[in-house]
Design an enzyme around this catalytic site. Structure first.
Site, PDB file in Angstrom:
ATOM      1  N   HIS A 101      -1.329 -10.527  -1.630  1.00  0.00           N
ATOM      2  CA  HIS A 101      -0.469 -10.383  -3.157  1.00  0.00           C
ATOM      3  C   HIS A 101      -1.089  -9.070  -3.934  1.00  0.00           C
ATOM      4  CE1 HIS A 101       2.131 -13.947  -1.372  1.00  0.00           C
ATOM      5  NE2 HIS A 101       2.624 -12.930  -1.954  1.00  0.00           N
ATOM      6  N   HIS A 130       4.729   0.429  -0.230  1.00  0.00           N
ATOM      7  CA  HIS A 130       5.808  -0.837   0.349  1.00  0.00           C
ATOM      8  C   HIS A 130       4.818  -1.657   1.082  1.00  0.00           C
ATOM      9  CE1 HIS A 130       4.061   2.080   3.259  1.00  0.00           C
ATOM     10  NE2 HIS A 130       3.966   1.013   4.131  1.00  0.00           N
ATOM     11  N   GLU A 153       0.183  -4.827  10.970  1.00  0.00           N
ATOM     12  CA  GLU A 153       0.896  -4.169  10.091  1.00  0.00           C
ATOM     13  C   GLU A 153       2.445  -4.952  10.524  1.00  0.00           C
ATOM     14  OE1 GLU A 153       0.377  -0.533   8.167  1.00  0.00           O
ATOM     15  OE2 GLU A 153       1.878  -0.489  10.140  1.00  0.00           O
ATOM     16  N   CYS A 172       6.507   6.445   4.024  1.00  0.00           N
ATOM     17  CA  CYS A 172       5.488   5.361   3.962  1.00  0.00           C
ATOM     18  C   CYS A 172       4.700   5.876   2.336  1.00  0.00           C
ATOM     19  CB  CYS A 172       4.095   4.709   4.802  1.00  0.00           C
ATOM     20  SG  CYS A 172       4.971   4.116   6.010  1.00  0.00           S
ATOM     21  N   HIS A 219       3.627  -5.353   3.211  1.00  0.00           N
ATOM     22  CA  HIS A 219       3.545  -5.877   4.463  1.00  0.00           C
ATOM     23  C   HIS A 219       3.215  -7.316   5.217  1.00  0.00           C
ATOM     24  CE1 HIS A 219       3.661  -1.866   6.514  1.00  0.00           C
ATOM     25  NE2 HIS A 219       2.872  -1.560   5.655  1.00  0.00           N
ATOM     26  N   HIS A 233       0.756  -0.940  -0.303  1.00  0.00           N
ATOM     27  CA  HIS A 233       0.101   0.030  -0.139  1.00  0.00           C
ATOM     28  C   HIS A 233       0.939   1.472   0.083  1.00  0.00           C
ATOM     29  CE1 HIS A 233      -0.095   0.697   5.093  1.00  0.00           C
ATOM     30  NE2 HIS A 233       0.766   0.235   4.656  1.00  0.00           N
TER      31      HIS A 233
END
Length: 149
Positions: free
Chosen positions: A89, A48, A138, A42, A50, A23
């Site tokens: 994914h 990036h 997260e 971010c 998670h 995200h």
């Protein structure tokens, strides 16, 4: 059978699943500089990823016949169909219609997961069982909990 359940027993049952997603925290109503100040790294152009850990908790009265609150195999199937298939994914900003037009923070993700699961569970479970909590880790240090409030 199950004499211990002569008295109604409220219980909480939790199932965990994992999914991986990317995200970008970026609000298009703000300037690039405002986004950088608010979201830091971010807000980077490409986002990036998670490795999310999702915990779903159901609550209700244990069924005297089965000894279960809810069949966890069935909950696993629901989570795979509704959550893993939708989010795993994927880039949350671009590939998940429920998040379109939102900054996909973990807070927004938790509320979205709640709404998806609440809708699905309402069609299949009895009144005595309800969605109690959605918790998303997260990272190993950051998590968000939503109770539907």
């Amino acid at each position: 059978m199950n004499d211990i359940l002569e008295k109604p027993r409220k219980i909480y049952v939790t199932r965990q699943i994992e999914f991986n997603a990317a995200h970008r925290l970026f609000n298009p109503e703000l300037s690039d500089e405002e986004n950088r100040q608010l979201y830091g790294k971010c807000s980077g152009k490409y986002g990036h990823g998670h490795n999310y850990l999702l915990e779903i908790t159901l609550s209700g009265i244990i069924d005297r016949k089965t000894g279960y609150l809810f069949d966890l195999k069935e909950l696993k199937k629901i989570l795979e169909e509704e959550i893993v298939a939708r989010f795993d994914h994927r880039h949350l900003n671009h590939e998940v219609s429920e998040l379109e037009g939102h900054v996909p923070t973990t807070e927004i993700l938790a509320v979205t997961v709640w709404e998806i699961l609440k809708s699905r569970l309402e069609t299949i479970i009895k009144q005595e069982v309800s969605l109690h909590e959605v918790k998303i880790h997260e990272t190993g240090k950051n998590s968000v909990t939503y109770l539907g409030e």
